[in-house]
Design an enzyme around this catalytic site. Structure first.
Site, PDB file in Angstrom:
ATOM      1  N   PHE A  12     -17.513  21.126   6.880  1.00  0.00           N
ATOM      2  CA  PHE A  12     -17.900  22.477   7.298  1.00  0.00           C
ATOM      3  C   PHE A  12     -18.079  22.552   8.822  1.00  0.00           C
ATOM      4  CE2 PHE A  12     -22.191  24.669   7.929  1.00  0.00           C
ATOM      5  CZ  PHE A  12     -21.630  25.847   8.371  1.00  0.00           C
ATOM      6  N   ASP A  32     -11.827  11.481   8.513  1.00  0.00           N
ATOM      7  CA  ASP A  32     -12.571  11.971   7.348  1.00  0.00           C
ATOM      8  C   ASP A  32     -12.069  11.240   6.095  1.00  0.00           C
ATOM      9  OD1 ASP A  32     -14.220  14.956   7.149  1.00  0.00           O
ATOM     10  OD2 ASP A  32     -13.790  13.869   5.305  1.00  0.00           O
ATOM     11  N   GLY A  37     -15.389  17.150   2.547  1.00  0.00           N
ATOM     12  CA  GLY A  37     -14.533  17.983   3.389  1.00  0.00           C
ATOM     13  C   GLY A  37     -13.187  18.209   2.726  1.00  0.00           C
ATOM     14  N   ASP A  57     -12.723   5.881   6.214  1.00  0.00           N
ATOM     15  CA  ASP A  57     -14.128   5.867   5.835  1.00  0.00           C
ATOM     16  C   ASP A  57     -14.894   5.228   6.989  1.00  0.00           C
ATOM     17  OD1 ASP A  57     -16.638   5.003   4.576  1.00  0.00           O
ATOM     18  OD2 ASP A  57     -15.657   5.689   2.736  1.00  0.00           O
ATOM     19  N   LEU A  72     -20.191  13.001  12.835  1.00  0.00           N
ATOM     20  CA  LEU A  72     -20.661  13.978  11.848  1.00  0.00           C
ATOM     21  C   LEU A  72     -20.483  13.501  10.413  1.00  0.00           C
ATOM     22  CD1 LEU A  72     -20.592  15.814  14.383  1.00  0.00           C
ATOM     23  CD2 LEU A  72     -19.604  17.611  12.976  1.00  0.00           C
ATOM     24  N   THR A  91     -23.086   5.258   4.720  1.00  0.00           N
ATOM     25  CA  THR A  91     -22.324   6.119   5.633  1.00  0.00           C
ATOM     26  C   THR A  91     -23.115   6.369   6.913  1.00  0.00           C
ATOM     27  OG1 THR A  91     -21.073   7.173   3.873  1.00  0.00           O
ATOM     28  CG2 THR A  91     -21.324   8.439   5.899  1.00  0.00           C
ATOM     29  N   GLY A 101     -20.347   0.764  18.027  1.00  0.00           N
ATOM     30  CA  GLY A 101     -19.555  -0.401  18.468  1.00  0.00           C
ATOM     31  C   GLY A 101     -18.301   0.073  19.193  1.00  0.00           C
ATOM     32  N   TYR A 144     -30.683  10.092   2.458  1.00  0.00           N
ATOM     33  CA  TYR A 144     -30.209  10.937   3.566  1.00  0.00           C
ATOM     34  C   TYR A 144     -31.187  10.876   4.738  1.00  0.00           C
ATOM     35  CZ  TYR A 144     -28.459  15.168   5.926  1.00  0.00           C
ATOM     36  OH  TYR A 144     -27.952  16.073   6.829  1.00  0.00           O
TER      37      TYR A 144
HETATM   38  P1  NAD Z   1     -20.021  18.501   5.088  1.00  0.00           P
HETATM   39  O1  NAD Z   1     -20.365  17.792   3.846  1.00  0.00           O
HETATM   40  O2  NAD Z   1     -19.237  19.766   4.992  1.00  0.00           O
HETATM   41  O3  NAD Z   1     -19.261  17.559   6.105  1.00  0.00           O
HETATM   42  C1  NAD Z   1     -19.373  16.158   6.121  1.00  0.00           C
HETATM   43  C2  NAD Z   1     -17.992  15.563   6.330  1.00  0.00           C
HETATM   44  O4  NAD Z   1     -18.104  14.137   6.392  1.00  0.00           O
HETATM   45  C3  NAD Z   1     -17.053  15.873   5.161  1.00  0.00           C
HETATM   46  O5  NAD Z   1     -15.800  16.279   5.645  1.00  0.00           O
HETATM   47  C4  NAD Z   1     -16.957  14.539   4.425  1.00  0.00           C
HETATM   48  O6  NAD Z   1     -15.754  14.390   3.696  1.00  0.00           O
HETATM   49  C5  NAD Z   1     -17.115  13.553   5.564  1.00  0.00           C
HETATM   50  N1  NAD Z   1     -17.592  12.232   5.143  1.00  0.00           N
HETATM   51  C6  NAD Z   1     -18.640  11.953   4.325  1.00  0.00           C
HETATM   52  N2  NAD Z   1     -18.774  10.619   4.174  1.00  0.00           N
HETATM   53  C7  NAD Z   1     -17.811  10.052   4.929  1.00  0.00           C
HETATM   54  C8  NAD Z   1     -17.422   8.700   5.195  1.00  0.00           C
HETATM   55  N3  NAD Z   1     -18.078   7.672   4.637  1.00  0.00           N
HETATM   56  N4  NAD Z   1     -16.368   8.477   6.022  1.00  0.00           N
HETATM   57  C9  NAD Z   1     -15.686   9.507   6.574  1.00  0.00           C
HETATM   58  N5  NAD Z   1     -15.992  10.797   6.355  1.00  0.00           N
HETATM   59  C10 NAD Z   1     -17.045  11.064   5.558  1.00  0.00           C
HETATM   60  O7  NAD Z   1     -21.405  18.777   5.847  1.00  0.00           O
HETATM   61  P2  NAD Z   1     -21.735  19.535   7.197  1.00  0.00           P
HETATM   62  O8  NAD Z   1     -22.729  20.566   6.889  1.00  0.00           O
HETATM   63  O9  NAD Z   1     -20.486  19.910   7.924  1.00  0.00           O
HETATM   64  O10 NAD Z   1     -22.495  18.394   8.005  1.00  0.00           O
HETATM   65  C11 NAD Z   1     -21.880  17.666   9.057  1.00  0.00           C
HETATM   66  C12 NAD Z   1     -22.907  16.766   9.713  1.00  0.00           C
HETATM   67  O11 NAD Z   1     -23.982  17.547  10.249  1.00  0.00           O
HETATM   68  C13 NAD Z   1     -23.544  15.764   8.737  1.00  0.00           C
HETATM   69  O12 NAD Z   1     -23.719  14.536   9.405  1.00  0.00           O
HETATM   70  C14 NAD Z   1     -24.881  16.391   8.432  1.00  0.00           C
HETATM   71  O13 NAD Z   1     -25.826  15.422   8.084  1.00  0.00           O
HETATM   72  C15 NAD Z   1     -25.219  17.080   9.738  1.00  0.00           C
HETATM   73  N6  NAD Z   1     -26.154  18.192   9.515  1.00  0.00           N
HETATM   74  C16 NAD Z   1     -25.757  19.342   8.916  1.00  0.00           C
HETATM   75  C17 NAD Z   1     -26.676  20.364   8.700  1.00  0.00           C
HETATM   76  C18 NAD Z   1     -26.293  21.655   8.044  1.00  0.00           C
HETATM   77  O14 NAD Z   1     -27.169  22.477   7.797  1.00  0.00           O
HETATM   78  N7  NAD Z   1     -25.031  21.951   7.790  1.00  0.00           N
HETATM   79  C19 NAD Z   1     -28.012  20.194   9.085  1.00  0.00           C
HETATM   80  C20 NAD Z   1     -28.389  18.983   9.655  1.00  0.00           C
HETATM   81  C21 NAD Z   1     -27.446  17.997   9.893  1.00  0.00           C
HETATM   82  N1  UDP Z   2     -16.388  -1.653  15.883  1.00  0.00           N
HETATM   83  C1  UDP Z   2     -15.461  -0.699  15.535  1.00  0.00           C
HETATM   84  N2  UDP Z   2     -14.554  -0.307  16.477  1.00  0.00           N
HETATM   85  C2  UDP Z   2     -14.545  -0.791  17.752  1.00  0.00           C
HETATM   86  C3  UDP Z   2     -15.531  -1.742  18.095  1.00  0.00           C
HETATM   87  C4  UDP Z   2     -16.438  -2.155  17.139  1.00  0.00           C
HETATM   88  O1  UDP Z   2     -15.412  -0.222  14.421  1.00  0.00           O
HETATM   89  O2  UDP Z   2     -13.711  -0.381  18.541  1.00  0.00           O
HETATM   90  C5  UDP Z   2     -17.353  -2.084  14.881  1.00  0.00           C
HETATM   91  C6  UDP Z   2     -17.367  -3.569  14.687  1.00  0.00           C
HETATM   92  O3  UDP Z   2     -16.565  -3.901  13.578  1.00  0.00           O
HETATM   93  C7  UDP Z   2     -18.800  -3.930  14.464  1.00  0.00           C
HETATM   94  C8  UDP Z   2     -19.576  -2.688  14.870  1.00  0.00           C
HETATM   95  O4  UDP Z   2     -18.635  -1.748  15.346  1.00  0.00           O
HETATM   96  O5  UDP Z   2     -19.041  -4.168  13.098  1.00  0.00           O
HETATM   97  C9  UDP Z   2     -20.611  -2.941  15.911  1.00  0.00           C
HETATM   98  O6  UDP Z   2     -19.988  -3.440  17.054  1.00  0.00           O
HETATM   99  P1  UDP Z   2     -20.791  -4.303  18.109  1.00  0.00           P
HETATM  100  O7  UDP Z   2     -19.815  -4.717  19.173  1.00  0.00           O
HETATM  101  O8  UDP Z   2     -21.991  -3.583  18.540  1.00  0.00           O
HETATM  102  O9  UDP Z   2     -21.328  -5.510  17.267  1.00  0.00           O
HETATM  103  P2  UDP Z   2     -20.702  -6.902  16.838  1.00  0.00           P
HETATM  104  O10 UDP Z   2     -19.207  -6.746  16.776  1.00  0.00           O
HETATM  105  O11 UDP Z   2     -21.133  -7.815  17.904  1.00  0.00           O
HETATM  106  O12 UDP Z   2     -21.321  -7.142  15.511  1.00  0.00           O
END
Ligand code: NAD
Ligand code: UDP
Ligand code: UDP
Length: 314
Positions: A12, A32, A37, A57, A72, A91, A101, A144
């Protein structure tokens, strides 16, 4: 032209942010996993050569060369974040570690989408950033709330220990077009119910309050915060202080949709915060000219128009 990574970019808020940053002339990488989403949210951006969509992810390491990161990725609706609570906290925490990192390696500026949930069921009202919150560490909302709190800690520690340029935004309830019809949060639930002539489901007695911010106001707050100088790390509350009860929200939505729907009362979920309103003095001071512009009725009208279209196309 900056290269900007947005995790959760198909969600969103993320989809509005992708659109705005492209409009400002940047290159946008949207990462994403489509948990909540959808491609539909960013369909209109797919033809833009400066937009890149990557199915990933954030709990897995990710490598790219970017100038800025908006982190986000995380389901935000209680229904969805409680579906797989272990995945939700992974997440927030592992996603933050990986993105920090990445930011550290490429010296990118990184902004965390934190939340008013870090204040839990607040004993201080309205909530300033200095309030440490009242959060249950082992409840249904903890995956959360505590995940987001831990992410804030990681951001601060990467900043102090590794010099990473960070910004933490504490976002209060935000609504608008591109919320999923099945999102489960109150604004989309009530609008969809009203438009379909179904009863509006009020949890508890409806006296609990929230303060709702229209998504455009949040997007301008987020981009303003990202552009602040290096001394500004946050946390900064971003929200609209206009507070209302869930009963008032239901009445307003019934009124604006002209619906014949009634309200029904369901049990209040566990640990549901009783009140919430942002103190936005810090945002007003640091983000020049930022102020929520769109009041509840105006924002709801735009959102109702969006859901009318969604429902008629289904
Ligand atoms: P949303 O659920 O619409 O969006 C979240 C997005 O993250 C989705 O597209 C989802 O597919 C993706 N996602 C989830 N887990 C993932 C993962 N492991 N790897 C990659 N992508 C992943 O929610 P939103 O309302 O758009 O919220 C976005 C951000 O803003 C979130 O971090 C939320 O905590 C934060 N937030 C939102 C609100 C609100 O009122 N909308 C309030 C406070 C904080
Ligand atoms: N990482 C990543 N992309 C990058 C650099 C790091 O996803 O371009 C990840 C990496 O796999 C690690 C994490 O980010 O698990 C934290 O990185 P950092 O260098 O802080 O820690 P370290 O690698 O020393 O554990
Ligand atoms: N709520 C409600 N009916 C619904 C969905 C939510 O009354 O169909 C209530 C919920 O109990 C909470 C408020 O509305 O008190 C806001 O809920 P939401 O899930 O939108 O956000 P959060 O609780 O995370 O602020």
């Amino acid at each position: 032209m900056k290269r900007i990574l947005i995790t959760g970019g198909a969600g969103f808020i993320g989809s509005h942010l992708c659109k705005q940053l492209l409009k400002e002339g940047n290159e946008v990488l949207c990462v994403d996993n489509y948990f909540t989403g959808s491609k539909e949210n960013i369909l209109e951006l797919l033809d833009n050569p400066y937009f890149e969509l990557i199915r990933r992810d954030v709990t897995e390491p990710f490598y790219a060369e970017v100038d800025e990161i908006y982190n986000l990725a995380c389901p935000a609706s209680p229904v969805h974040y409680q579906y797989n609570p272990i995945k939700t906290i992974k997440t927030s925490v592992m996603g933050a570690i990986n993105m920090l990192g990445l930011a550290k390696r490429v010296k990118a500026k990184i902004l965390q989408a934190s939340t008013s949930e870090v204040y839990g069921d607040p004993a201080v009202h309205p909530q300033p950033e200095s309030y440490w919150g009242n959060v249950n560490p082992i409840g249904t909302r903890s995956c959360y709330d505590e995940g987001k709190r831990c992410a804030e800690t990681l951001f601060m520690d990467y900043h102090t220990q590794n010099g990473v340029a960070i910004k933490i935004a504490r976002i209060f309830n935000t609504y608008g077009p591109h919320m999923n019809i099945n999102d489960g949060r109150v604004v989309s639930n009530f609008i969809v119910q009203a438009l379909q002539g179904e009863p509006l489901t009020i949890f508890g007695d409806g006296s609990q309050t929230r303060s709702f911010q229209y998504v455009d106001d949040l997007i301008s707050g987020l981009t303003c915060l990202m552009s602040t100088n290096a001394e500004v790390t946050g946390p900064v509350n971003l929200g609209n202080p206009q507070e209302c009860t869930m009963l008032q929200l239901a009445e307003t939505i019934i009124d604006l949709t002209g619906s014949s729907s009634q309200v029904v009362f369901h049990p209040l979920p566990l640990d549901d915060p009783q009140q919430r309103r942002p103190d936005i003095s810090i945002a007003r001071e640091l983000l020049q000219d930022w102020e929520p512009q769109i009041d509840l009725k105006q924002g709801l009208s735009h959102t109702i128009a969006y859901f009318e279209k969604q429902l008629s196309s289904k």
